[in-house]
Each structure stands twice: as C-alpha cells, then as structure tokens.
Design a protein around this motif. Sequence first.
Motif, mmCIF file in Angstrom:
data_model
loop_
_atom_site.group_PDB
_atom_site.id
_atom_site.type_symbol
_atom_site.label_atom_id
_atom_site.label_comp_id
_atom_site.label_asym_id
_atom_site.label_seq_id
_atom_site.Cartn_x
_atom_site.Cartn_y
_atom_site.Cartn_z
ATOM 1 N N GLN A 23 0.856 -1.188 0.000
ATOM 2 C CA GLN A 23 0.000 0.000 0.000
ATOM 3 C C GLN A 23 0.890 1.236 0.000
ATOM 4 O O GLN A 23 1.809 1.336 0.823
ATOM 5 C CB GLN A 23 -0.883 0.019 1.244
ATOM 6 C CG GLN A 23 -1.721 1.274 1.413
ATOM 7 C CD GLN A 23 -1.938 1.603 2.881
ATOM 8 O OE1 GLN A 23 -1.091 1.358 3.731
ATOM 9 N NE2 GLN A 23 -3.085 2.177 3.193
ATOM 10 N N SER A 27 1.402 5.208 0.730
ATOM 11 C CA SER A 27 0.803 6.275 1.535
ATOM 12 C C SER A 27 1.438 7.621 1.189
ATOM 13 O O SER A 27 1.296 8.590 1.942
ATOM 14 C CB SER A 27 0.940 5.968 3.017
ATOM 15 O OG SER A 27 2.294 5.762 3.363
ATOM 16 N N SER A 51 -1.200 9.988 0.816
ATOM 17 C CA SER A 51 -2.102 9.872 1.961
ATOM 18 C C SER A 51 -2.988 11.117 2.104
ATOM 19 O O SER A 51 -2.505 12.239 1.954
ATOM 20 C CB SER A 51 -1.269 9.688 3.229
ATOM 21 O OG SER A 51 -2.068 9.722 4.384
ATOM 22 N N PRO A 52 -4.273 10.948 2.410
ATOM 23 C CA PRO A 52 -4.886 9.663 2.730
ATOM 24 C C PRO A 52 -5.489 8.954 1.525
ATOM 25 O O PRO A 52 -6.243 8.008 1.694
ATOM 26 C CB PRO A 52 -5.992 10.061 3.710
ATOM 27 C CG PRO A 52 -6.447 11.382 3.203
ATOM 28 C CD PRO A 52 -5.207 12.058 2.667
ATOM 29 N N LYS A 53 -5.191 9.411 0.336
ATOM 30 C CA LYS A 53 -5.696 8.708 -0.860
ATOM 31 C C LYS A 53 -4.772 7.524 -1.142
ATOM 32 O O LYS A 53 -3.915 7.571 -2.024
ATOM 33 C CB LYS A 53 -5.790 9.656 -2.043
ATOM 34 C CG LYS A 53 -6.880 10.708 -1.872
ATOM 35 C CD LYS A 53 -7.324 11.272 -3.203
ATOM 36 C CE LYS A 53 -8.602 12.082 -3.066
ATOM 37 N NZ LYS A 53 -9.204 12.442 -4.364
ATOM 38 N N TYR A 54 -4.988 6.481 -0.365
ATOM 39 C CA TYR A 54 -4.136 5.304 -0.437
ATOM 40 C C TYR A 54 -4.428 4.463 -1.683
ATOM 41 O O TYR A 54 -5.543 4.458 -2.186
ATOM 42 C CB TYR A 54 -4.363 4.419 0.780
ATOM 43 C CG TYR A 54 -4.060 5.080 2.107
ATOM 44 C CD1 TYR A 54 -5.081 5.462 2.960
ATOM 45 C CD2 TYR A 54 -2.743 5.297 2.511
ATOM 46 C CE1 TYR A 54 -4.815 6.048 4.183
ATOM 47 C CE2 TYR A 54 -2.466 5.884 3.728
ATOM 48 C CZ TYR A 54 -3.497 6.253 4.560
ATOM 49 O OH TYR A 54 -3.220 6.829 5.770
#
Lengths: 108, 119
Positions: free
Chosen positions: A89, A91, A94-97
């Motif tokens: 994932q 980041s 972040s926060p649009k992971y």
Amino acid sequence: DIQMTQSPSSLSASVGDRVTITCRASQSISSYLNWYQQKPGKAPKLLIYTASSLQSGVPSRFSGSGSGTDFTLTISSLQPEDFATYYCQQSYSSPKYTFGQGTKLEIK
Amino acid sequence: EVQLVESGGGLVKPGGSLRLSCAASGFTFSTWSMNWVRQAPGKGLEWVSSISSSSSYIYYADSLKGRFTISRDNAKNSLYLQMNSLRAEDTAVYYCARDNNSGYYMDVWGKGTTVTVSS
C-alpha cells in the motif's frame, strides 16, 4: 493516481523457505510503503510500515526494504501460519491510499 | 483492548441506500483519523474514504462519484459511511481502519461488514 504493481500474483513455497514479494510504484513514493497480511475471511493486518519498520508484535522473520519505486517484503523462513495474501500500500498520497493487487502465498 | 466493530451491512437493491457504522473502543477515538476500505468478493483491497479527527478533512476515492458520505461522532466513538445510489459493483466487505496519523498507515482494522447489492 499512483499505481502499485505486485509480483508475483501467486507463489507456492514450502515451510522453511525464504520468500520475497516485490511491489513497484508508478512514480517515486520515497519510503511511504506499507505491507499487510490477510488470511481468508479475516481483516488485513499491518506487518511493515514506511518500507522497513516492523509493526509491534510481528515476527522478526518478516522484513521490508526499498525506496523510490521498488520495494520488497521478505519472509526469511516460512511458517505454516504465513500462508496468506499479502498487499502493499502506498501512503505517499495519503490519505488517498492505493493498494497493490495482492500476492497469494500458497503451500507447495 | 483496541477494537473496531462494523455494523449495518446487508442486502440492498440497486439504487438503494445503506448506512454503515463503526464503533471504536480501547483508544481515544477523537484524536485519530479514520478510513473505510472495501474488498469485493475475490478481489483486492480498495480504499474508499478518510476523515480527519475533527472532521475538518474528508477524502473519497474518485470512483465513488459523490455517492458516499463519511462522517463521525466523536462523542459516540463512532464512524459512519452513508452509501447512496448503490450499484452491484459496490458489493463488498467494508472495513473501518484507524489511520496512524504520524506514519501514514492503517494500524487497527475491524472485522468488516458485508454489503450485497442485488435485485
């Protein structure tokens, strides 16, 4: 959007093997890369954060490395409880992971 | 014990609405950002939405196109996801997850609640 690509998509290995899973980002994400483990029917579990930091309680056989666009998750000696699906994932945004598509680790 | 418990999932017809809840316990909920993440059957993880501790900052996945609304009630230690105009492709397990504000990762996850959109 940042795309994350994991390889391989699936992997067969035996107890005691050393296993490496790779994750590549579509652009540099510095060290903003996390790894999660998910077992069937269960929630994901954080293993590694910011590329190489081991989450509390996670066995030391798990390790992470990399920066920029290329990252790896290594399991030094596979245990029966490690057979699961692993997700990277990013980041960085972040926060649009964004997650990778997953790598299913199966017993050989 | 730090815990997140989702509820509110179920079967809903296309075009319908559903409100998911996530009850937090074991930590100071009001100081943490929170997320919703979903997983369609047999598929990978997809981040859905995030909300900051005071609700000042809210973000959504572009794919939702304004159909979902995230909110929280810090007095009730609860996180919510209002889902409208539901489609078959919204069928998934929905997880709430705590966002580690300093490290940009999700360190606590609930067990999930299942949403099925079908006629």
